[in-house]
Design an enzyme around this catalytic site. Sequence first.
Site, PDB file in Angstrom:
ATOM      1  N   GLU A   1       0.894  -1.320  -0.467  1.00 20.53           N
ATOM      2  CA  GLU A   1      -0.170  -0.239  -0.069  1.00 20.53           C
ATOM      3  C   GLU A   1       0.919   1.009   0.364  1.00 20.53           C
ATOM      4  O   GLU A   1       2.000   1.755   0.495  1.00 20.53           O
ATOM      5  CB  GLU A   1      -1.070  -0.485   1.322  1.00 20.53           C
ATOM      6  CG  GLU A   1      -1.364   0.839   1.171  1.00 20.53           C
ATOM      7  CD  GLU A   1      -2.514   1.270   0.687  1.00 20.53           C
ATOM      8  OE1 GLU A   1      -2.951   2.028   0.445  1.00 20.53           O
ATOM      9  OE2 GLU A   1      -3.187   0.686  -0.118  1.00 20.53           O
TER      10      GLU A   1
ATOM     11  N   THR B   1      -4.956   2.102  -4.648  1.00 25.36           N
ATOM     12  CA  THR B   1      -5.128   1.061  -4.657  1.00 25.36           C
ATOM     13  C   THR B   1      -5.843  -0.042  -6.427  1.00 25.36           C
ATOM     14  O   THR B   1      -5.340  -0.388  -7.040  1.00 25.36           O
ATOM     15  CB  THR B   1      -5.916   0.140  -3.311  1.00 25.36           C
ATOM     16  OG1 THR B   1      -4.821   0.736  -2.543  1.00 25.36           O
ATOM     17  CG2 THR B   1      -5.483  -1.004  -3.598  1.00 25.36           C
TER      18      THR B   1
END
Length: 653
Positions: A288, A328
């Site tokens: 992430e 993402t």
Amino acid sequence: MNIFYKKPQNRFALIWNFMFLMLFLSFIVRLLLMFYCWKKADLNVIEIFQVFLKGLFFDIGTASLFAIPGIIYFLLFPVKYIGSKVDKILVYTGVFLSLFILSFSFFAEFTFWDEFQSRFNFIAVDYLIYTYEVVNNINESYPLPLLIASMILMTLTMMWLLGKMKAFKITFAARPIFINKLIPFALISGIAILFMAFVPNRWAETVSNRYEQELTKNGIYSFFAAYRQNELSYDNFYISADEKKSLGLVRQSMQRKNVQFVNNEDITRFVKDSGTELHPNVIMITIESFSASFMQHFGNDKAITPFLDSLADRSVLFTNLYATGTRTVRGMEALTLAIPPTPGNSIVRRTDNGGLYTVGSVFQSKNYSRTFFYGGDGYFDNMNDYFSGNGFDIVDRGRTDLPGDELPTKRTMIPDELVHFKNAWGIDDEDLFDAVIQQADVQSKQWKPFYNFIMTTSNHKPYTYPTGKIDIPSGSGRDGAVKYTDYAIRKFIGKASQKSWFKNTVFVIVADHCASSAGKDAIDISKYHIPCMIYNLPDFNNMKINKLCSQIDIYPTLFHLLHWSYTSKFFGEDVLDNAFVPRALPGSYQELGYVVGQKMGILSPVKNFETYSISTDFEKEKKDAKADNNILPMNIAYYQTAYDLYKKGALKQ
């Protein structure tokens, strides 16, 4: 004193004063945000004047739209009941709720800007849908009770101000004839209708300075504009070329001696490799928000990634790799479909996204099992639906009471005994990796190789993680989260190395996107630079790939290193092929970038095209006075073809 006239027929006094407060509040937000990003924005006097003048224009439209329920109520409410108990209850309640929404927007604008350096956009729309994760994230990142108390206090203060202006008194005392109500109604509703029909949010984006664009916008107006434009039609909003010509350019860029196209209608092709195929397990760790700039290999001197830096010297390391987006789901799209970012939302978030030909399809053709691992609830951002709809099993920390639990493939919930720490986004990375190892132990006994896609969460606000693991306190900021992620990966590789399946397992470690992709320009290419390394691949334990390339090129390159022959519908290519033309394809929700050499072309809505010259270290960009049309055809070809093939279903299996 009331700001506006006090004629007895002025039933709309409250509306006028409310709109004035809204305009004043918008001015304060714009002013504070300007000070907040003063150095980065680098605005001159003329640009500052434009920001506030054009911003007032958007604020007036937003205030008019916001006033619609009130003006309808005041127009239709019977005159004989004006000032009655019912009237007062409805008016006070409506005003309180409206002011509370404004107060919420006031605080939310600053928290959103702090994270994304922009007004509300598609991300804010997504966050409204996924309230569970977002509310918990806010609660853990900010003092939520204090924020709520502040919003209530701010709301009551504005109601008190309206009272001091005698807006309520005049509104309840008014006994207007219908024509006197119709005139302000027509004026306000007319402005609102004009904005809804003819004023797109992109009018604020006619300047090149991205900060000037965002400061000009009104947050509430931007939110609803994003909601209405969740997907953009390439043909309607971008410069187009003949479809066959664009397709031909893309196919030409993919032509190799070992490539044979299956038909003339799309990019489906068979890639032939004459080597002996290797079939190791493949585990991809998608980190992430992990910028290349966090690593010592790329200039960081804080020593927050000691393990990943050591691993980079024992891996195939991509040194000049760029993400396709800023979220993402955009990274997942690139890593599974190897496709440039199509305008609007990621394909992961769209409805018709099942049965696609993905990287997982290639693994399936080689008899691999495929599993998606996520430490949070995969319902968020439509991840479970997307991965399950494309043949992956699911392992997540999901709740069982939400849509997406009854999926066509197997879903396993990470058991409580493996969970030692969690925050708003999910369990910590260590616990997630333990779940992967547990599953890999089971998979390795099935006598077939496995492909595992892992999505981490710890390197995300509120940046909290188990205490006592690293020398930076939990919740203290991004550096600590990065260092903890590095620590968790070290433990994961260490535990995996003790397993029988480790020797025959390749690890792909890559970021989904950078920690911050905002900049002065629409696309700041330096903030798309991400690391990627392929570890534990036999005979390739210290190799650097320095070519400019994209996230979409990782798997075609890995398949070459494994000597795989396979069918491809991917836009990504083998970077190691001598015929590969170095290029990157960064994008945002609206801007579609194409980087080649020291130039970057950007396609944007309203059929606009501009180019930037980029410094040799990719740290600085300068907009060209005149667009370089030499790169326009390929810029169009990649994005128009990707959009066309997806919409036509040509990327399906």
